[in-house]
Design a protein around this motif. Structure first.
Motif, PDB file in Angstrom:
ATOM      1  N   VAL A 168       0.855  -1.189   0.000  1.00  0.00           N
ATOM      2  CA  VAL A 168       0.000   0.000   0.000  1.00  0.00           C
ATOM      3  C   VAL A 168       0.887   1.233   0.000  1.00  0.00           C
ATOM      4  N   ILE A 169       0.753   2.066  -1.020  1.00  0.00           N
ATOM      5  CA  ILE A 169       1.482   3.338  -1.052  1.00  0.00           C
ATOM      6  C   ILE A 169       0.783   4.283  -0.086  1.00  0.00           C
ATOM      7  N   LEU A 170       1.427   4.521   1.047  1.00  0.00           N
ATOM      8  CA  LEU A 170       0.809   5.209   2.174  1.00  0.00           C
ATOM      9  C   LEU A 170       1.469   6.559   2.402  1.00  0.00           C
ATOM     10  N   SER A 171       0.764   7.622   2.072  1.00  0.00           N
ATOM     11  CA  SER A 171       1.313   8.964   2.258  1.00  0.00           C
ATOM     12  C   SER A 171       1.092   9.496   3.663  1.00  0.00           C
ATOM     13  N   GLY A 172       0.078   8.955   4.339  1.00  0.00           N
ATOM     14  CA  GLY A 172      -0.349   9.535   5.609  1.00  0.00           C
ATOM     15  C   GLY A 172      -1.557  10.430   5.435  1.00  0.00           C
ATOM     16  N   GLY A 173      -2.063  10.504   4.212  1.00  0.00           N
ATOM     17  CA  GLY A 173      -3.239  11.304   3.914  1.00  0.00           C
ATOM     18  C   GLY A 173      -4.525  10.494   3.942  1.00  0.00           C
ATOM     19  N   LEU A 174      -5.618  11.161   3.665  1.00  0.00           N
ATOM     20  CA  LEU A 174      -6.940  10.548   3.752  1.00  0.00           C
ATOM     21  C   LEU A 174      -7.125   9.417   2.740  1.00  0.00           C
ATOM     22  N   ASP A 175      -6.763   9.652   1.502  1.00  0.00           N
ATOM     23  CA  ASP A 175      -7.015   8.658   0.451  1.00  0.00           C
ATOM     24  C   ASP A 175      -6.193   7.395   0.644  1.00  0.00           C
ATOM     25  N   SER A 176      -4.902   7.559   0.882  1.00  0.00           N
ATOM     26  CA  SER A 176      -4.052   6.370   1.019  1.00  0.00           C
ATOM     27  C   SER A 176      -4.398   5.580   2.275  1.00  0.00           C
ATOM     28  N   THR A 177      -4.823   6.278   3.330  1.00  0.00           N
ATOM     29  CA  THR A 177      -5.212   5.579   4.548  1.00  0.00           C
ATOM     30  C   THR A 177      -6.515   4.817   4.334  1.00  0.00           C
ATOM     31  N   THR A 178      -7.415   5.381   3.527  1.00  0.00           N
ATOM     32  CA  THR A 178      -8.627   4.649   3.160  1.00  0.00           C
ATOM     33  C   THR A 178      -8.266   3.390   2.382  1.00  0.00           C
ATOM     34  N   VAL A 204       0.292  23.869 -10.047  1.00  0.00           N
ATOM     35  CA  VAL A 204       1.691  23.967  -9.651  1.00  0.00           C
ATOM     36  C   VAL A 204       2.022  23.008  -8.512  1.00  0.00           C
ATOM     37  N   THR A 205       1.020  22.386  -7.908  1.00  0.00           N
ATOM     38  CA  THR A 205       1.272  21.372  -6.873  1.00  0.00           C
ATOM     39  C   THR A 205       1.561  19.994  -7.462  1.00  0.00           C
ATOM     40  N   TYR A 206       1.465  19.840  -8.769  1.00  0.00           N
ATOM     41  CA  TYR A 206       1.853  18.587  -9.428  1.00  0.00           C
ATOM     42  C   TYR A 206       3.358  18.385  -9.255  1.00  0.00           C
ATOM     43  N   VAL A 207       3.762  17.189  -8.828  1.00  0.00           N
ATOM     44  CA  VAL A 207       5.181  16.838  -8.677  1.00  0.00           C
ATOM     45  C   VAL A 207       5.584  15.961  -9.857  1.00  0.00           C
ATOM     46  N   PRO A 208       6.455  16.455 -10.751  1.00  0.00           N
ATOM     47  CA  PRO A 208       6.788  15.709 -11.973  1.00  0.00           C
ATOM     48  C   PRO A 208       7.282  14.294 -11.699  1.00  0.00           C
ATOM     49  N   GLY A 209       6.580  13.325 -12.286  1.00  0.00           N
ATOM     50  CA  GLY A 209       6.995  11.926 -12.223  1.00  0.00           C
ATOM     51  C   GLY A 209       6.751  11.219 -10.906  1.00  0.00           C
ATOM     52  N   ARG A 210       6.055  11.870  -9.967  1.00  0.00           N
ATOM     53  CA  ARG A 210       5.949  11.308  -8.621  1.00  0.00           C
ATOM     54  C   ARG A 210       5.297   9.918  -8.601  1.00  0.00           C
ATOM     55  N   ASN A 211       4.089   9.794  -9.126  1.00  0.00           N
ATOM     56  CA  ASN A 211       3.399   8.504  -9.045  1.00  0.00           C
ATOM     57  C   ASN A 211       4.072   7.433  -9.901  1.00  0.00           C
ATOM     58  N   LEU A 212       4.726   7.853 -10.974  1.00  0.00           N
ATOM     59  CA  LEU A 212       5.473   6.903 -11.797  1.00  0.00           C
ATOM     60  C   LEU A 212       6.621   6.294 -10.993  1.00  0.00           C
ATOM     61  N   LEU A 213       7.321   7.139 -10.254  1.00  0.00           N
ATOM     62  CA  LEU A 213       8.399   6.651  -9.387  1.00  0.00           C
ATOM     63  C   LEU A 213       7.847   5.796  -8.253  1.00  0.00           C
ATOM     64  N   PHE A 214       6.783   6.280  -7.623  1.00  0.00           N
ATOM     65  CA  PHE A 214       6.192   5.539  -6.506  1.00  0.00           C
ATOM     66  C   PHE A 214       5.798   4.122  -6.921  1.00  0.00           C
ATOM     67  N   LEU A 215       5.138   4.014  -8.055  1.00  0.00           N
ATOM     68  CA  LEU A 215       4.672   2.707  -8.506  1.00  0.00           C
ATOM     69  C   LEU A 215       5.832   1.796  -8.911  1.00  0.00           C
ATOM     70  N   SER A 216       6.887   2.374  -9.474  1.00  0.00           N
ATOM     71  CA  SER A 216       8.060   1.570  -9.844  1.00  0.00           C
ATOM     72  C   SER A 216       8.698   0.956  -8.608  1.00  0.00           C
ATOM     73  N   ILE A 217       8.866   1.769  -7.564  1.00  0.00           N
ATOM     74  CA  ILE A 217       9.505   1.275  -6.345  1.00  0.00           C
ATOM     75  C   ILE A 217       8.577   0.315  -5.614  1.00  0.00           C
ATOM     76  N   ALA A 218       7.284   0.621  -5.597  1.00  0.00           N
ATOM     77  CA  ALA A 218       6.318  -0.285  -4.967  1.00  0.00           C
ATOM     78  C   ALA A 218       6.295  -1.633  -5.682  1.00  0.00           C
ATOM     79  N   THR A 219       6.510  -1.627  -6.984  1.00  0.00           N
ATOM     80  CA  THR A 219       6.573  -2.880  -7.745  1.00  0.00           C
ATOM     81  C   THR A 219       7.743  -3.731  -7.279  1.00  0.00           C
ATOM     82  N   SER A 220       8.880  -3.092  -7.050  1.00  0.00           N
ATOM     83  CA  SER A 220      10.043  -3.818  -6.540  1.00  0.00           C
ATOM     84  C   SER A 220       9.756  -4.423  -5.173  1.00  0.00           C
ATOM     85  N   TYR A 221       9.139  -3.658  -4.294  1.00  0.00           N
ATOM     86  CA  TYR A 221       8.795  -4.156  -2.956  1.00  0.00           C
ATOM     87  C   TYR A 221       7.793  -5.309  -3.051  1.00  0.00           C
TER      88      TYR A 221
END
Length: 229
Positions: free
Chosen positions: A6-16, A97-114
């Motif tokens: 589970v990619i867990l940010s500590g926010g509402l959506d990921s905790t759900t 402007v709150t978009y972080v370039p490539g963030r979810n792409l990186l997150f999913l790549s690393i989560a795939t390894s885990y």
């Protein structure tokens, strides 16, 4: 027992997502990313959520500090202000402007390894295409393409084993997400959603306003403190 990262940010959506994955019978393997975000306090929230579900020993916190070095986002670059709700920020674009370039792409790549190492068959991520703020990496078509790459680029995929990205919130409104979380007993009091990352949520940024609106429409009240609502 079947396992899920589970990619867990500590926010509402990921905790759900944590609550949903647990309800589906998965053994939870949460992963959190420290990418130099100004709302870094959410990492401690993620630790508390992992402890709530009794999986703090399997909780990984991964440093991706280079995203702060790259900048280009109000969430990683202190010289760019987080705009109030309804404003995309100083860049004339449909993507805020709150978009972080490539963030979810990186997150999913690393989560795939885990997931491969732990033998997990699912990766849960709390992306949302309904109440989202225009981020390109929260759309269903993005998730589908990443899943295709996972099947080609992993041992488990090549050998025909199961490894899927689960996005249970992707077509839900924030109110629907909260209603499901309340049904499952998700500990929203341990979460934060504010982009500004202060002790009390600002109540003014897009993330705060969407969260407050969601609780109101769900017929409930948000348990976390705000500077203003």
């Amino acid at each position: 027992m079947k396992k899920a990262v589970v990619i867990l940010s500590g926010g509402l959506d990921s905790t759900t997502c944590m609550g949903i994955a647990r309800d589906k019978g998965y053994e939870l393997y949460p992963i959190t990313f420290d990418y130099g975000q100004r709302h870094k306090s959410e990492i401690e929230n993620a630790r508390q959520v992992a402890a709530h579900y009794g999986v703090q020993d399997r909780h990984k916190v991964i440093s991706l500090g280079f995203l702060k070095d790259f900048g280009g986002s109000a969430l990683t670059d202190e010289s760019i202000d987080v705009p109030p709700a309804g404003e995309s920020g100083p860049v004339d674009s449909d993507i805020p402007v709150t978009y972080v370039p490539g963030r979810n792409l990186l997150f999913l790549s690393i989560a795939t390894s885990y997931a491969e190492v732990t033998g997990a068959e699912a990766i849960y991520i709390g992306v949302n295409a309904m109440d989202y703020s225009g981020y390109p990496d929260c759309r269903p078509e993005f998730i589908h393409k990443v899943e295709e790459v996972m099947a080609l680029a992993t041992r488990v995929g090549v050998e025909g084993g199961p490894l899927h990205i689960e996005t249970p919130l992707i077509m839900w409104t924030k109110a629907e997400i909260i209603q499901e979380g309340l049904r499952l007993g998700v500990p929203y009091e341990l979460t934060t959603s504010c982009y500004n990352g202060q002790a009390e949520a600002c109540g003014e940024c897009d993330s705060c306003r969407l969260r407050l609106k969601g609780f109101a429409e769900a017929g409930s009240s948000d348990p976390i403190p705000y500077k203003q609502k």
